[in-house]
Motif scaffolding. Structure first.
Motif, PDB file in Angstrom:
ATOM      1  N   HIS A 157     -23.986 -22.371  30.860  1.00 30.56           N
ATOM      2  CA  HIS A 157     -24.636 -22.903  29.639  1.00 30.56           C
ATOM      3  C   HIS A 157     -23.651 -23.049  28.488  1.00 30.56           C
ATOM      4  O   HIS A 157     -23.968 -23.686  27.489  1.00 30.56           O
ATOM      5  N   ASP A 158     -22.501 -22.407  28.569  1.00 25.97           N
ATOM      6  CA  ASP A 158     -21.559 -22.424  27.445  1.00 25.97           C
ATOM      7  C   ASP A 158     -20.616 -23.632  27.454  1.00 25.97           C
ATOM      8  O   ASP A 158     -19.568 -23.609  26.792  1.00 25.97           O
ATOM      9  N   ALA A 159     -20.999 -24.687  28.156  1.00 29.70           N
ATOM     10  CA  ALA A 159     -20.174 -25.901  28.157  1.00 29.70           C
ATOM     11  C   ALA A 159     -19.958 -26.414  26.730  1.00 29.70           C
ATOM     12  O   ALA A 159     -18.907 -26.970  26.407  1.00 29.70           O
ATOM     13  N   GLY A 160     -20.942 -26.228  25.875  1.00 28.05           N
ATOM     14  CA  GLY A 160     -20.795 -26.670  24.478  1.00 28.05           C
ATOM     15  C   GLY A 160     -19.757 -25.852  23.733  1.00 28.05           C
ATOM     16  O   GLY A 160     -18.909 -26.407  23.016  1.00 28.05           O
ATOM     17  N   PHE A 161     -19.809 -24.540  23.888  1.00 26.63           N
ATOM     18  CA  PHE A 161     -18.815 -23.683  23.237  1.00 26.63           C
ATOM     19  C   PHE A 161     -17.395 -24.042  23.697  1.00 26.63           C
ATOM     20  O   PHE A 161     -16.430 -23.820  22.973  1.00 26.63           O
ATOM     21  N   ARG A 162     -17.276 -24.550  24.911  1.00 25.82           N
ATOM     22  CA  ARG A 162     -15.938 -24.821  25.451  1.00 25.82           C
ATOM     23  C   ARG A 162     -15.425 -26.226  25.112  1.00 25.82           C
ATOM     24  O   ARG A 162     -14.266 -26.386  24.760  1.00 25.82           O
ATOM     25  N   ILE A 173     -11.715 -13.895  19.394  1.00 27.16           N
ATOM     26  CA  ILE A 173     -11.286 -15.199  18.893  1.00 27.16           C
ATOM     27  C   ILE A 173     -12.387 -15.985  18.181  1.00 27.16           C
ATOM     28  O   ILE A 173     -12.143 -16.647  17.169  1.00 27.16           O
ATOM     29  N   TYR A 174     -13.641 -15.870  18.679  1.00 29.01           N
ATOM     30  CA  TYR A 174     -14.665 -16.686  18.013  1.00 29.01           C
ATOM     31  C   TYR A 174     -15.008 -16.130  16.627  1.00 29.01           C
ATOM     32  O   TYR A 174     -15.542 -16.857  15.787  1.00 29.01           O
ATOM     33  N   GLY A 175     -14.704 -14.861  16.381  1.00 28.75           N
ATOM     34  CA  GLY A 175     -14.876 -14.332  15.022  1.00 28.75           C
ATOM     35  C   GLY A 175     -13.966 -15.082  14.067  1.00 28.75           C
ATOM     36  O   GLY A 175     -14.398 -15.554  13.006  1.00 28.75           O
ATOM     37  N   SER A 230     -27.707 -14.740  14.767  1.00 26.92           N
ATOM     38  CA  SER A 230     -26.862 -15.769  14.151  1.00 26.92           C
ATOM     39  C   SER A 230     -26.824 -17.041  15.003  1.00 26.92           C
ATOM     40  O   SER A 230     -26.846 -18.153  14.468  1.00 26.92           O
ATOM     41  N   TRP A 231     -26.818 -16.896  16.324  1.00 27.64           N
ATOM     42  CA  TRP A 231     -26.862 -18.106  17.175  1.00 27.64           C
ATOM     43  C   TRP A 231     -28.162 -18.864  16.925  1.00 27.64           C
ATOM     44  O   TRP A 231     -28.189 -20.099  16.882  1.00 27.64           O
ATOM     45  N   ALA A 232     -29.266 -18.115  16.780  1.00 29.96           N
ATOM     46  CA  ALA A 232     -30.571 -18.768  16.568  1.00 29.96           C
ATOM     47  C   ALA A 232     -30.611 -19.483  15.222  1.00 29.96           C
ATOM     48  O   ALA A 232     -31.008 -20.648  15.129  1.00 29.96           O
ATOM     49  N   THR A 280     -17.404  -6.966  17.905  1.00 29.86           N
ATOM     50  CA  THR A 280     -17.932  -6.285  19.097  1.00 29.86           C
ATOM     51  C   THR A 280     -18.629  -7.301  19.992  1.00 29.86           C
ATOM     52  O   THR A 280     -19.466  -8.075  19.507  1.00 29.86           O
ATOM     53  N   ALA A 281     -18.311  -7.255  21.295  1.00 30.92           N
ATOM     54  CA  ALA A 281     -18.923  -8.227  22.212  1.00 30.92           C
ATOM     55  C   ALA A 281     -20.356  -7.825  22.561  1.00 30.92           C
ATOM     56  O   ALA A 281     -21.251  -8.670  22.571  1.00 30.92           O
ATOM     57  N   ALA A 282     -20.573  -6.542  22.874  1.00 26.86           N
ATOM     58  CA  ALA A 282     -21.919  -6.105  23.275  1.00 26.86           C
ATOM     59  C   ALA A 282     -22.098  -4.628  22.946  1.00 26.86           C
ATOM     60  O   ALA A 282     -21.151  -3.839  23.070  1.00 26.86           O
ATOM     61  N   SER A 307     -32.663  -6.246  18.110  1.00 27.96           N
ATOM     62  CA  SER A 307     -32.358  -7.458  17.351  1.00 27.96           C
ATOM     63  C   SER A 307     -30.833  -7.586  17.245  1.00 27.96           C
ATOM     64  O   SER A 307     -30.240  -7.258  16.225  1.00 27.96           O
ATOM     65  N   TRP A 308     -30.231  -8.061  18.336  1.00 28.78           N
ATOM     66  CA  TRP A 308     -28.771  -8.222  18.429  1.00 28.78           C
ATOM     67  C   TRP A 308     -28.317  -9.183  17.319  1.00 28.78           C
ATOM     68  O   TRP A 308     -28.799 -10.313  17.233  1.00 28.78           O
ATOM     69  N   THR A 309     -27.403  -8.739  16.496  1.00 26.32           N
ATOM     70  CA  THR A 309     -27.078  -9.532  15.304  1.00 26.32           C
ATOM     71  C   THR A 309     -26.450 -10.885  15.645  1.00 26.32           C
ATOM     72  O   THR A 309     -26.719 -11.879  14.978  1.00 26.32           O
ATOM     73  N   ARG A 310     -25.593 -10.939  16.667  1.00 29.33           N
ATOM     74  CA  ARG A 310     -24.997 -12.233  16.998  1.00 29.33           C
ATOM     75  C   ARG A 310     -26.061 -13.182  17.560  1.00 29.33           C
ATOM     76  O   ARG A 310     -26.025 -14.382  17.321  1.00 29.33           O
ATOM     77  N   GLY A 311     -27.037 -12.616  18.277  1.00 31.03           N
ATOM     78  CA  GLY A 311     -28.143 -13.453  18.763  1.00 31.03           C
ATOM     79  C   GLY A 311     -28.931 -14.047  17.601  1.00 31.03           C
ATOM     80  O   GLY A 311     -29.348 -15.208  17.645  1.00 31.03           O
ATOM     81  N   TRP A 355     -13.404 -18.775  31.337  1.00 28.71           N
ATOM     82  CA  TRP A 355     -13.977 -17.814  30.376  1.00 28.71           C
ATOM     83  C   TRP A 355     -14.670 -18.577  29.244  1.00 28.71           C
ATOM     84  O   TRP A 355     -14.132 -19.556  28.715  1.00 28.71           O
ATOM     85  N   TRP A 356     -15.857 -18.085  28.858  1.00 24.52           N
ATOM     86  CA  TRP A 356     -16.723 -18.871  27.966  1.00 24.52           C
ATOM     87  C   TRP A 356     -16.137 -19.095  26.580  1.00 24.52           C
ATOM     88  O   TRP A 356     -16.540 -20.035  25.900  1.00 24.52           O
ATOM     89  N   THR A 357     -15.199 -18.286  26.158  1.00 30.52           N
ATOM     90  CA  THR A 357     -14.676 -18.423  24.785  1.00 30.52           C
ATOM     91  C   THR A 357     -13.457 -19.340  24.700  1.00 30.52           C
ATOM     92  O   THR A 357     -12.861 -19.470  23.629  1.00 30.52           O
ATOM     93  N   GLY A 384     -30.197  -7.566  26.616  1.00 36.00           N
ATOM     94  CA  GLY A 384     -28.930  -8.300  26.689  1.00 36.00           C
ATOM     95  C   GLY A 384     -27.787  -7.560  26.016  1.00 36.00           C
ATOM     96  O   GLY A 384     -27.555  -6.382  26.277  1.00 36.00           O
ATOM     97  N   GLN A 385     -27.095  -8.235  25.123  1.00 36.45           N
ATOM     98  CA  GLN A 385     -25.904  -7.646  24.499  1.00 36.45           C
ATOM     99  C   GLN A 385     -26.249  -6.797  23.263  1.00 36.45           C
ATOM    100  O   GLN A 385     -25.380  -6.224  22.623  1.00 36.45           O
ATOM    101  N   GLY A 386     -27.540  -6.713  22.953  1.00 35.28           N
ATOM    102  CA  GLY A 386     -27.974  -5.878  21.840  1.00 35.28           C
ATOM    103  C   GLY A 386     -28.242  -4.455  22.276  1.00 35.28           C
ATOM    104  O   GLY A 386     -27.872  -4.025  23.369  1.00 35.28           O
TER     105      GLY A 386
END
Ligand code: GLY
Length: 393
Positions: A99-104, A372-374, A237-239, A359-361, A231-235, A54-56, A223-225
């Motif tokens: 792609h989430d190898a960095g997050f992990r 958890i990432y919050g 913030s990632w940018a 909220t995830a999506a 304009s998905w807010t978490r997107g 799991w990515w998180t 996507g998740q927006g």
């Protein structure tokens, strides 16, 4: 950083409350890798075979390392090491790597390696970086996001804005090995993202599909927006955070300017539409139902702090108004975090999470729960302000 005595006081109080609560929480959740909580407010566990990819899964380990730095309590270090060991199973599942190898592996193995130089953690970080760079599509200069999902969607040519946060894994691997290949891939992906994800007004797309054979832009997805063109807010913030990081690792001003463009858009949306700084799931979602995402607030704050620090740093040739600019971003970050502290945090011992209303999506059935990432990014941002955060990304 220009932080008032009054703000320093609540930041310290918030960190004390966070650290005290999590000592109890870590003790009663030993061996787990949580993502969210159950209906009693207790952590779930994603460390089993089914969920180990799991990515998180890196965020609990990252939170534990930050807490160890904050408090020096041994329980946090022990649990962080246990988390990292369990995640080894993920390397044996090709489909589970994405792609989430960095997050992990940045918040677990790489951050630990930077502290204790143990060879196992270094090896894990490098394996993760090799896997991430193996997803690079040379035709379109992007890192492929997910693997196929087993439905009728072809994701071969998909890239997502979230991946900007994974690039520090590649910057680290290049530095660690003295080998420019990884950094070259990160820079190529960042350039593609800058060109294809950032709209003229500073808002950001979540998913872009490219033709995987020619590399041409095909279309974007909501996507998740809320939907296409939203304009998905978490997107956002990632940018914002991700481009600030690419500036830090490369010194390329175009990435700093991009982070700033996104930040200006985000602050203008908040000031004009959400002046309380309670962040929605999508800046362009309808007024009703009103879904909130505290994770986006926390990640945005972390990105804004990095941006303010970049603008203040000696390496950046300042324009006349640079100081005013950095204060603008820092003040917005403090307002986001103070709002979370006062209105969206549960520091009691009853529940395992800190942040509420994540909220995830947008189109998921469930909204506004613990994620958890919050908690990770809220803690990290407070520690950045306090000057005590470990550098993870
Ligand atoms: N990276 C996936 C998400 O932000 O939900």
């Amino acid at each position: 950083m220009n932080i008032s005595a009054e703000d320093k006081k609540w930041i310290k109080e918030a960190l004390d409350q966070f650290g005290t609560k999590m000592e109890t929480v870590a003790s009663r959740n030993q061996g787990k890798i949580p993502y969210t909580t159950d209906d009693k407010g207790r952590f779930d566990d994603r460390s089993g075979e089914k969920d180990i990819c799991w990515w998180t899964n890196g965020f609990w380990g990252g939170e534990l390392w930050q807490l160890y730095k904050l408090t020096g309590k041994e329980i946090f270090r022990q649990e962080a090491i246990g988390t990292e060991d369990k995640m080894d199973a993920a390397f044996m599942n090709y489909n589970g790597m994405d792609h989430d190898a960095g997050f992990r592996w940045l918040p677990t193995s790489v951050v630990r390696y930077k502290m204790d130089h143990n060879p196992k953690s270094r090896n894990r970080g490098l394996l993760a970086a090799a896997s991430l760079s193996g997803r690079f599509n040379l035709n379109g200069n992007f890192i492929r996001a997910w693997n196929d999902w087993g439905d009728d969607r072809d994701t071969t040519g998909w890239a997502i804005i979230d991946c900007m946060m994974n690039l520090p894994l590649l910057y680290w691997a290049s530095e660690e090995l003295g080998d420019p290949r990884f950094k070259a891939i990160a820079v190529a992906h960042a350039d593609t993202a800058m060109k294809n994800f950032i709209r003229e007004d500073g808002s950001v797309r979540h998913i872009v599909g490219f033709d995987p054979a020619t590399g041409e832009f095909d279309r974007d997805y909501g996507g998740q927006g809320y939907g296409e063109g939203s304009s998905w807010t978490r997107g956002q913030s990632w940018a914002l955070y991700g481009f600030a990081l690419s500036y830090i690792y490369t010194g390329e001003k175009k990435y700093l300017d991009t982070a700033r463009k996104v930040a200006d858009y985000v602050i203008s949306e908040l000031d004009s539409k959400f002046p309380e700084y309670l962040v929605p799931v999508d800046y362009r979602q309808p007024a009703e139902p009103y879904y909130e995402d505290s994770t986006a607030a926390a990640i945005t704050a972390g990105g804004l702090i990095e941006l303010a620090k970049c603008l203040d740093s000696a390496g950046y040739s300042a324009e006349a108004n640079e100081k005013v600019c950095s204060d603008k971003y820092l003040n917005a970050a403090i307002k986001l975090l103070k709002t979370l502290h006062e209105k969206r945090c549960d520091y009691t011992l009853d529940k395992d999470n800190i942040l509420e209303k994540c909220t995830a999506a947008y189109h998921d059935e469930k909204h506004e729960f613990a994620i958890i990432y919050g908690d990770y990014y809220y803690l990290e941002a407070l520690m950045k302000l306090d000057g005590s955060a470990l550098t993870v990304f």
